[in-house]
Design a protein around this motif. Structure first.
Motif, PDB file in Angstrom:
ATOM      1  N   HIS A 152      12.196  26.560  18.333  1.00 23.15           N
ATOM      2  CA  HIS A 152      10.909  27.062  17.865  1.00 23.15           C
ATOM      3  C   HIS A 152       9.838  25.979  17.967  1.00 23.15           C
ATOM      4  O   HIS A 152       9.749  25.127  17.093  1.00 23.15           O
ATOM      5  CB  HIS A 152      10.954  27.472  16.391  1.00 23.15           C
ATOM      6  N   PRO A 153       8.979  25.981  18.985  1.00 26.78           N
ATOM      7  CA  PRO A 153       7.786  25.139  18.894  1.00 26.78           C
ATOM      8  C   PRO A 153       6.874  25.736  17.827  1.00 26.78           C
ATOM      9  O   PRO A 153       6.856  26.955  17.635  1.00 26.78           O
ATOM     10  CB  PRO A 153       7.136  25.245  20.271  1.00 26.78           C
ATOM     11  N   TYR A 154       6.144  24.902  17.127  1.00 23.21           N
ATOM     12  CA  TYR A 154       5.245  25.428  16.106  1.00 23.21           C
ATOM     13  C   TYR A 154       3.983  24.572  15.999  1.00 23.21           C
ATOM     14  O   TYR A 154       3.946  23.423  16.428  1.00 23.21           O
ATOM     15  CB  TYR A 154       5.932  25.537  14.737  1.00 23.21           C
ATOM     16  N   ALA A 155       2.953  25.195  15.434  1.00 24.12           N
ATOM     17  CA  ALA A 155       1.698  24.519  15.127  1.00 24.12           C
ATOM     18  C   ALA A 155       1.330  24.911  13.706  1.00 24.12           C
ATOM     19  O   ALA A 155       1.720  25.983  13.230  1.00 24.12           O
ATOM     20  CB  ALA A 155       0.598  24.938  16.096  1.00 24.12           C
ATOM     21  N   GLY A 156       0.602  24.041  13.057  1.00 22.93           N
ATOM     22  CA  GLY A 156       0.235  24.355  11.684  1.00 22.93           C
ATOM     23  C   GLY A 156      -0.809  23.411  11.150  1.00 22.93           C
ATOM     24  O   GLY A 156      -1.410  22.630  11.888  1.00 22.93           O
ATOM     25  N   ILE A 157      -0.986  23.500   9.847  1.00 23.79           N
ATOM     26  CA  ILE A 157      -1.930  22.616   9.171  1.00 23.79           C
ATOM     27  C   ILE A 157      -1.404  22.307   7.774  1.00 23.79           C
ATOM     28  O   ILE A 157      -0.804  23.167   7.132  1.00 23.79           O
ATOM     29  CB  ILE A 157      -3.348  23.226   9.121  1.00 23.79           C
ATOM     30  N   ASN A 158      -1.580  21.073   7.350  1.00 24.51           N
ATOM     31  CA  ASN A 158      -1.309  20.644   5.981  1.00 24.51           C
ATOM     32  C   ASN A 158      -2.661  20.318   5.358  1.00 24.51           C
ATOM     33  O   ASN A 158      -3.484  19.652   5.983  1.00 24.51           O
ATOM     34  CB  ASN A 158      -0.440  19.392   5.939  1.00 24.51           C
TER      35      ASN A 158
ATOM     36  N   VAL B 216       0.862  -1.174   0.000  1.00 21.83           N
ATOM     37  CA  VAL B 216       0.000   0.000   0.000  1.00 21.83           C
ATOM     38  C   VAL B 216       0.903   1.229   0.000  1.00 21.83           C
ATOM     39  O   VAL B 216       1.865   1.302   0.777  1.00 21.83           O
ATOM     40  CB  VAL B 216      -0.933   0.024   1.231  1.00 21.83           C
ATOM     41  N   PHE B 217       0.615   2.165  -0.886  1.00 22.88           N
ATOM     42  CA  PHE B 217       1.355   3.425  -0.976  1.00 22.88           C
ATOM     43  C   PHE B 217       0.389   4.570  -0.703  1.00 22.88           C
ATOM     44  O   PHE B 217      -0.718   4.573  -1.235  1.00 22.88           O
ATOM     45  CB  PHE B 217       1.940   3.634  -2.383  1.00 22.88           C
ATOM     46  N   THR B 218       0.821   5.531   0.075  1.00 27.65           N
ATOM     47  CA  THR B 218       0.059   6.758   0.282  1.00 27.65           C
ATOM     48  C   THR B 218       0.958   7.921  -0.079  1.00 27.65           C
ATOM     49  O   THR B 218       2.097   8.004   0.405  1.00 27.65           O
ATOM     50  CB  THR B 218      -0.422   6.888   1.737  1.00 27.65           C
ATOM     51  N   MET B 219       0.452   8.812  -0.931  1.00 26.24           N
ATOM     52  CA  MET B 219       1.245   9.948  -1.400  1.00 26.24           C
ATOM     53  C   MET B 219       0.488  11.250  -1.162  1.00 26.24           C
ATOM     54  O   MET B 219      -0.414  11.580  -1.937  1.00 26.24           O
ATOM     55  CB  MET B 219       1.577   9.779  -2.879  1.00 26.24           C
ATOM     56  N   PRO B 220       0.832  11.993  -0.098  1.00 30.71           N
ATOM     57  CA  PRO B 220       0.207  13.304   0.100  1.00 30.71           C
ATOM     58  C   PRO B 220       0.951  14.393  -0.675  1.00 30.71           C
ATOM     59  O   PRO B 220       2.178  14.396  -0.756  1.00 30.71           O
ATOM     60  CB  PRO B 220       0.340  13.530   1.608  1.00 30.71           C
ATOM     61  N   ILE B 221       0.198  15.289  -1.264  1.00 28.93           N
ATOM     62  CA  ILE B 221       0.735  16.514  -1.870  1.00 28.93           C
ATOM     63  C   ILE B 221      -0.086  17.631  -1.249  1.00 28.93           C
ATOM     64  O   ILE B 221      -1.286  17.746  -1.521  1.00 28.93           O
ATOM     65  CB  ILE B 221       0.590  16.516  -3.401  1.00 28.93           C
ATOM     66  N   SER B 222       0.538  18.423  -0.398  1.00 29.52           N
ATOM     67  CA  SER B 222      -0.265  19.370   0.371  1.00 29.52           C
ATOM     68  C   SER B 222       0.403  20.723   0.545  1.00 29.52           C
ATOM     69  O   SER B 222       1.622  20.848   0.469  1.00 29.52           O
ATOM     70  CB  SER B 222      -0.597  18.778   1.746  1.00 29.52           C
ATOM     71  N   MET B 223      -0.443  21.707   0.777  1.00 31.69           N
ATOM     72  CA  MET B 223       0.013  23.033   1.168  1.00 31.69           C
ATOM     73  C   MET B 223       0.287  22.984   2.667  1.00 31.69           C
ATOM     74  O   MET B 223      -0.410  22.301   3.405  1.00 31.69           O
ATOM     75  CB  MET B 223      -1.056  24.086   0.883  1.00 31.69           C
TER      76      MET B 223
END
Length: 184
Positions: free
Chosen positions: A99-105, A80-87
């Protein structure tokens, strides 16, 4: 007049350079699917980001995760392959080298299932794909070793929505990644 225009462009370039940097990062990690947590996928990500300000960063991420069956089913290979392409969007909380950080993809996910081998004396080769969209909240920290080189560790919780053949399918998973970042 031409000298004034050149001077204005130099000042703008210098002031933008103080806030904006391009960074390239690569990491390795795993995804634990929520439905099958014992079947984790190992993979890597490559991303390119742009520092909007000293705290905010935005970019593009390409990933590839792979799982291969550990058991042998009559000489079958199941992958099984999973390929994300995300901002990618991240906000760093502290100034300095830590630097602690938080974000979203958020973006496109492609998943493939490949089955090859002998099944009761007959050779088979089957492939199935599904495409979807998803997002992943991110928490992590980055440590700058030098001005243009750092290490980071992050954790993500993926929500992936596949819409295949009129069935809405949701998959979730936790991932953890460790990597290096080069800034220019």
């Amino acid at each position: 007049m031409q000298n004034k225009l050149i001077l204005i462009l130099i000042v703008i370039t210098i002031s933008l350079k103080s806030y904006s940097q391009i960074s390239i990062s690569t990491d390795g990690g795993f995804i634990l699917p929520s439905e099958y947590p014992e079947e984790f996928m190992i993979g890597l990500n490559l991303s390119c980001s742009y520092n909007i300000t000293k705290q905010m960063r935005s970019g593009l991420l390409f990933g590839f995760y792979n799982w291969k069956s550990r058991e042998v089913y009559e000489d079958l290979s199941i992958r099984v392959f999973t390929m994300p392409i995300s901002m990618v969007y991240e906000y760093r909380f502290l100034k300095g080298s830590f630097h602690p950080y938080a974000g979203i993809n958020a973006g496109y996910y492609r998943q493939s299932l490949n089955i090859t081998g002998n099944w009761f004396g007959e050779y088979i080769s089957e492939t199935d794909h599904k495409n979807g969209y998803g997002f992943a909240p991110v928490l992590g920290f980055e440590y700058d070793i030098k001005n243009h080189f750092g290490l980071y560790l992050n954790a993500k919780y993926h929500f992936i929505y596949f819409n295949e053949e009129s069935t809405n399918e949701e998959e979730k998973g936790i991932s953890c990644n460790i990597g290096i970042r080069f800034s220019f």
